[in-house]
Design an enzyme around this catalytic site. Structure first.
Site, PDB file in Angstrom:
ATOM      1  CD  GLU A  46       7.982   0.570 -29.311  1.00  8.96           C
ATOM      2  OE1 GLU A  46       8.299  -0.523 -28.785  1.00  8.96           O
ATOM      3  OE2 GLU A  46       7.140   0.684 -30.216  1.00  8.96           O
ATOM      4  CB  THR A  47      10.370  -1.044 -22.603  1.00 15.46           C
ATOM      5  OG1 THR A  47       9.591  -0.112 -21.832  1.00 15.46           O
ATOM      6  CG2 THR A  47      11.527  -1.547 -21.741  1.00 15.46           C
TER       7      THR A  47
END
Length: 259
Positions: A46-47
């Protein structure tokens, strides 16, 4: 344009464990396609991108392949960055996202996520799922995710699913879980359909796991361990229709993206 980023290992008290997330605090939103390209460039599970909206923060999460509606570890990591890097005052952050209102509070060395409890329904897919996960299925529930209860912690640790076949199952991903030996329950999470073969520590999965195991074990305070290669410990509490998920986080890198 230059953008500051910060990489945090969430649900860990030391570097190189837990689940890494990349965090961007923005003054205003970037184009959706650009945020997706940034997430693909970092190639982490995830970003997260956060933008202040009044007294709250709007948060969005991207895997390398798509945007997702809820993510626990990148929310924990975002709160760590806002508190520790940007000196956000107070002991609580209010967040807005596609899944509604969230909050993160500081309690000693831990950060505590306040997320919605999520419930699945029984599904009759055991005959299809067992050969994919390669383990005996004790219970199966489906909805936004697919939850597969196995017979033991050892079965969860030994699980080596056919990821190509698993990507074709309903839901964003597959949670495999069992009663734990030293924790109330253990789990692993696979989501190859959204670009994550195996997620190291999945906070959002515990919105499902906490009420599931609370009912089975007859208790609302639960210790959990996600037994991926990196591993991560979570402290979960069911409070009505909310789940409190506590853990630690550590900053491991900061830098600039040039675009």
């Amino acid at each position: 344009m230059q953008l500051d980023f910060h990489q945090v290992d969430a649900f860990s008290d030391r570097p190189f464990a837990g689940n890494p997330a990349m965090i961007y605090r923005l003054d205003s939103w970037l184009d959706d396609a650009l945020m997706q390209r940034i997430a693909a460039e970092h190639n982490l599970a995830e970003t997260a991108f956060v933008v202040r909206e009044g007294a709250s923060w709007r948060i969005r999460w991207f895997t390398p392949a798509c945007e997702v509606p809820l993510c626990g570890h990148a929310t924990l990591a975002s709160a760590h960055v806002l508190f520790e890097v940007y000196d956000e005052p107070g002991e609580r952050l209010d967040l807005l996202c596609k899944s509604g209102a969230l909050a993160v509070s500081r309690e000693g060395e831990r950060l505590v996520l306040d997320f919605p409890a999520q419930y699945l329904e029984s599904v009759d897919l055991a005959g299809e799922v067992e050969p994919i996960v390669g383990q005996r299925v004790m219970n199966l529930q489906g909805g936004k995710e697919l939850l597969v209860e196995l017979e033991s912690e050892q079965a969860v640790r030994a699980c080596a699913p056919d990821l190509k076949a698993l990507a074709g199952l309903p839901g964003l991903g597959v949670i495999v879980t069992a009663r734990g030996e030293r924790h109330d329950f253990v789990s692993r999470y696979f989501a190859p359909g959204i670009g994550i073969d195996e997620d190291p520590v999945t906070g959002s999965a515990h919105c499902i796991l906490t009420p599931y195991w609370a009912e089975r074990l007859g208790k609302t305070e639960l210790s959990a361990f996600q037994c991926s290669a990196r591993g991560g410990e979570l402290h979960c509490r069911l409070e009505g229709e909310r789940v409190k998920i506590a853990g630690q986080a550590v900053l491991v890198a900061s830098g600039k993206l040039f675009i």
